[in-house]
Design a protein around this motif. Structure first.
Motif, mmCIF file in Angstrom:
data_model
loop_
_atom_site.group_PDB
_atom_site.id
_atom_site.type_symbol
_atom_site.label_atom_id
_atom_site.label_comp_id
_atom_site.label_asym_id
_atom_site.label_seq_id
_atom_site.Cartn_x
_atom_site.Cartn_y
_atom_site.Cartn_z
ATOM 1 N N ASN A 7 0.824 -1.200 0.000
ATOM 2 C CA ASN A 7 0.000 0.000 0.000
ATOM 3 C C ASN A 7 0.865 1.260 0.000
ATOM 4 O O ASN A 7 1.948 1.290 0.576
ATOM 5 C CB ASN A 7 -0.960 0.001 1.193
ATOM 6 N N SER A 8 0.380 2.295 -0.667
ATOM 7 C CA SER A 8 1.038 3.598 -0.620
ATOM 8 C C SER A 8 0.412 4.505 0.429
ATOM 9 O O SER A 8 0.963 5.560 0.760
ATOM 10 C CB SER A 8 0.966 4.275 -1.989
ATOM 11 N N TYR A 9 -0.730 4.099 0.963
ATOM 12 C CA TYR A 9 -1.414 4.855 2.015
ATOM 13 C C TYR A 9 -2.433 3.923 2.655
ATOM 14 O O TYR A 9 -3.056 3.109 1.982
ATOM 15 C CB TYR A 9 -2.125 6.079 1.430
ATOM 16 N N THR A 10 -2.574 4.037 3.977
ATOM 17 C CA THR A 10 -3.633 3.276 4.655
ATOM 18 C C THR A 10 -4.463 4.212 5.514
ATOM 19 O O THR A 10 -3.920 5.076 6.216
ATOM 20 C CB THR A 10 -3.062 2.145 5.517
ATOM 21 N N ASP A 11 -5.739 4.056 5.449
ATOM 22 C CA ASP A 11 -6.671 4.840 6.259
ATOM 23 C C ASP A 11 -7.099 3.991 7.452
ATOM 24 O O ASP A 11 -8.079 3.245 7.387
ATOM 25 C CB ASP A 11 -7.877 5.242 5.415
ATOM 26 N N PHE B 120 -6.961 1.188 1.757
ATOM 27 C CA PHE B 120 -5.578 1.206 1.289
ATOM 28 C C PHE B 120 -5.518 1.761 -0.129
ATOM 29 O O PHE B 120 -6.414 1.533 -0.938
ATOM 30 C CB PHE B 120 -4.993 -0.211 1.284
ATOM 31 N N SER B 121 -4.425 2.473 -0.411
ATOM 32 C CA SER B 121 -4.148 2.953 -1.765
ATOM 33 C C SER B 121 -3.018 2.133 -2.369
ATOM 34 O O SER B 121 -2.105 1.700 -1.657
ATOM 35 C CB SER B 121 -3.743 4.430 -1.747
ATOM 36 N N PHE B 122 -3.075 1.952 -3.686
ATOM 37 C CA PHE B 122 -2.050 1.200 -4.402
ATOM 38 C C PHE B 122 -1.712 1.918 -5.702
ATOM 39 O O PHE B 122 -2.540 2.640 -6.261
ATOM 40 C CB PHE B 122 -2.530 -0.218 -4.749
ATOM 41 N N TYR B 123 -0.492 1.705 -6.184
ATOM 42 C CA TYR B 123 -0.114 2.159 -7.515
ATOM 43 C C TYR B 123 0.774 1.105 -8.162
ATOM 44 O O TYR B 123 1.333 0.246 -7.495
ATOM 45 C CB TYR B 123 0.612 3.509 -7.487
ATOM 46 N N GLU C 182 -4.932 4.349 -6.864
ATOM 47 C CA GLU C 182 -6.355 4.264 -6.530
ATOM 48 C C GLU C 182 -6.527 3.778 -5.092
ATOM 49 O O GLU C 182 -5.757 2.953 -4.596
ATOM 50 C CB GLU C 182 -7.060 3.308 -7.495
ATOM 51 N N TYR C 183 -7.551 4.314 -4.440
ATOM 52 C CA TYR C 183 -7.871 3.958 -3.056
ATOM 53 C C TYR C 183 -9.032 2.959 -3.043
ATOM 54 O O TYR C 183 -9.977 3.068 -3.821
ATOM 55 C CB TYR C 183 -8.254 5.203 -2.260
ATOM 56 N N PHE C 184 -8.943 1.980 -2.108
ATOM 57 C CA PHE C 184 -9.997 0.970 -1.950
ATOM 58 C C PHE C 184 -10.367 0.841 -0.480
ATOM 59 O O PHE C 184 -9.480 0.768 0.385
ATOM 60 C CB PHE C 184 -9.514 -0.395 -2.455
#
Length: 697
Positions: free
Chosen positions: A351-355, A360-363, A383-385
């Protein structure tokens, strides 16, 4: 516990399929297969063995059926063994694109940490004769290193009791393997220092199981060895524990997909096939490759395994978003526990970001690897999921779905991360998250799959948080045996040993770290840690040893003298404590670094007789620093802090109020002198500002 160790030993090699490093760059590359098989039973000068000749003949037949050019020697003398190893080396060297398989069954002993394979003509009246009348295992390994071929598998069913009269002075079984050839697997039929059992039928216990699994169609060699080890452990009730040492990070299937009985059919069966970053091997017609299937997904349905393998292949190219989309498309509602396990793995690793670990965001990493540039150019696909593993697993439990061990392992790592980075607005308390993490790690461990070093450390840290220190020691002890060079792992082991009050063992581990580090700076950190542990646990002899080493090897470091100061403070030697403190600040002036000053002040704050000596030292230091603005500013600042900390927790009283007032006055003086000295605003002056704000509360 023995069963845990056994499966951990054989599962270790299986684990490395997770990291799936490519061995070769070509897809479906045909590799020559060359084997040397030796079985010695009819010894002339010592006890004869029942099974090894049978074992060698049967292994030779099986390898031949799998496409190997196999040379089989039985009841071989010293010359024959040595000569055959050299021939084996030369064959492999002539075919660099080859797989070598060396098998030995017979007597094997260790001496001085070295392993020796015993020829049938060996007459060994003393241990020293091993050097000239037996075949060193390292000779075999070195010969294979010289071949520079793709992969070598070395199997040793040679760990029976030492039969010689001098055996009482020698360790049992074989020692831990020496220097491994690159891209090699060394397999012992039982653990280092243990002995193997003869079989009750034609074959030895280990070889019987190996023969059962070698010809199984479609199995990677790692799975062959895992099943072999599991079978040996089960048949011997844990008395025999196979062990694997590996420097091979690819894939090898000896029997082709769909072949029956292990017999070679066609070109596919005649070539070893490796996983490759370029695409790997092909499965059944129309199927994607399973080469990238991570460890412990064996029980998943075929289509699920195909999706997971493809997702893993994408992650190896750092195509995290593509991998996630594939998994999401395969199971959008998280009903498949195996896909859920892979989703958690992908979310934690990529993940590039976790809420708050509920999204989680991925690229996908751009071809040139420059993520920042792609972001700046607006060309990156990110994109965030929404994805909440905690909620997803509760739904599975409510549906009565059995949680497979691989999902339990992923959940253990997930809750470890949540626990350590406890997010806001979570439905569980910190203690409940800890309990969840241990619940799932325990389940995974019961199924013998907590073998990845990162997961082992996560599990151990949660165990320590829960006070299960002995359990943490046990799991870390197993892992350290397999990863002896992993310094962070060994440091975690030290922490667990200290918590379990196994102080001598903890210091022994630190001694190993000190001895094996190539960095003097890193050794200094270990010395400091060891000295601190020795002091805290009143190990005076060890403490003196570490302090002497620090003073000898690190004369320009303040830590050793600061520990001497702590000793003087704790034993009530006020004059010595004062003298050490003065010398320390002369050698390590606070205007250069405040480390030494902070250390001696901390010692006095913890003085069993009370903290007054530290305040007196600061008073005298301020007097001695008259006319030196930088030193005065620092001493006033630390006197303010020292006074405040000594009275902060006291009940409100006039004395307390007066001391706090004097602390504020010292802050005023510190600020004045630091400004005179030209202290930058973002240094100590900024700290003083924050201190005032904190105390103002």
């Amino acid at each position: 516990m023995r069963r845990l160790i056994a499966i951990r030993l054989v599962a270790f090699f299986f684990l490395i399929a997770v990291i799936a490093l490519p061995l070769c760059a070509q897809q479906n590359e045909a590799l020559n297969r060359i084997a040397l098989v030796i079985g010695n039973s009819n010894y002339e000068g010592t006890a004869k063995l029942k099974n090894p000749v049978n074992d060698a003949q049967d292994i030779g037949d099986t390898l031949t059926s799998l496409g190997f050019d196999a040379e089989v020697l039985t009841d071989a003398d010293l010359y024959s063994m040595e000569d055959s190893v050299l021939r084996f080396r030369d064959k492999l060297a002539k075919s660099p694109n080859s797989v070598g398989f060396f098998y030995y069954a017979g007597h094997g002993v260790q001496s001085g940490g070295e392993n020796y394979l015993i020829p049938v003509d060996a007459r060994l009246n003393s241990e020293s004769m091993l050097r000239t009348r037996a075949v060193p295992l390292q000779f075999v390994l070195d010969s294979l290193s010289e071949a520079h071929n793709k992969l070598n598998i070395i199997v040793l069913d040679a760990c029976r009791d030492n039969p010689f009269s001098w055996a009482r002075s020698s360790a049992r079984g074989l020692a831990v393997v020496g220097q491994l050839p690159p891209a090699s697997i060394v397999v012992y039929s039982t653990s280092a220092g243990r002995v193997a059992q003869d079989g009750t039928g034609r074959n030895g216990m280990f070889t019987e199981e190996l023969l059962k699994h070698l010809p199984t169609p479609g199995l990677d060699i790692t799975e062959v060895l895992r099943r072999t080890g599991e079978g040996v452990q089960a048949k011997t009730d844990g008395a025999q524990i196979p062990a694997i040492y590996s420097q091979f990070f690819g894939f090898l299937r000896l029997a082709g997909e769909g072949e029956g009985g292990g017999l070679a059919h066609g070109s596919a069966a005649q070539s070893a096939t490796y996983g490759s970053a370029q695409g790997g091997t092909q499965g059944a017609p129309g199927d994607a490759s399973l080469d990238y299937l991570p460890a412990f997904f064996d029980e998943a349905p075929r289509n699920t395994k195909l999706a997971i393998a493809k997702a893993e292949e994408l992650t190896w190219d750092e195509k995290w978003l593509s991998a996630w989309r594939l998994l999401q498309k395969t199971d959008p509602t998280d009903r498949d526990p195996y896909i859920l396990a892979e989703k958690i793995r992908t979310a934690l690793d990529g993940n590039s970001y976790t809420d708050n670990y509920r999204g989680f965001s991925f690229y996908d990493t751009p071809p040139d690897g420059d993520v920042d540039k792609a972001r700046a150019d607006g060309t990156i696909d990110e994109e965030y999921f929404d994805f909440d593993p905690h909620a997803a697993v509760q739904v599975l439990l409510d549906r009565g779905v059995d949680i497979p061990p691989v999902l339990a392992l992923a959940l253990g790592d997930f809750y470890y991360n949540v626990y350590n980075y406890y997010p806001d607005d979570w439905s569980l308390t910190s203690d409940e998250i800890l309990a969840e993490g241990l619940r799932w790690f325990d389940l995974a461990n019961e199924n013998y799959i907590v073998v990845d070093t990162t997961s082992v450390i996560h599990y151990a840290e949660l165990l320590m948080k829960a006070g299960r220190n002995t359990d943490a020691v046990a799991i870390l002890s197993d892992q350290v045996e397999w990863e002896p060079d992993d310094r962070y792992l060994r440091q975690t082991f030290v922490d667990a040993l200290v918590r379990a009050v196994q102080i001598d063992e903890a210091l022994g581990q630190l001694d190993m770290l000190i001895a094996n580090t190539g960095s003097k700076e890193e050794a200094l950190d270990y010395y400091k840690q060891a000295a601190q542990i020795a002091f805290d646990n009143r190990k005076s002899t060890q403490l003196e040893h570490y302090l002497a080493a620090l003073e000898k090897d690190y004369p320009d470091d303040w830590f050793g003298p600061a520990m001497r100061h702590r000793l003087a403070v704790n034993t009530g030697d006020k004059l010595r404590a004062q003298k050490i403190a003065e010398d320390l600040l002369t050698r390590f002036p606070p205007s250069v670094s405040t480390d030494a000053l902070e250390s001696i002040l901390t010692n006095w704050l913890l003085d069993p007789a009370g903290p007054s000596a530290g305040l007196s030292f600061l008073d005298s230091s301020i007097l001695a620093a008259k006319g030196k603005p930088p030193e005065l500013g620092i001493f006033y600042l630390y006197r303010a802090l020292y006074r405040y900390f000594t009275v902060e927790k006291d009940p409100v009283s006039k004395a307390r109020d007066a001391a706090i007032q004097r602390s504020f006055e010292d802050l005023d003086s510190a600020e004045k002198y630091l400004r005179q000295a030209g202290e930058p605003e973002d240094g100590m002056l900024e700290s003083i500002k924050h201190i005032r704000e904190e105390w103002g509360k």
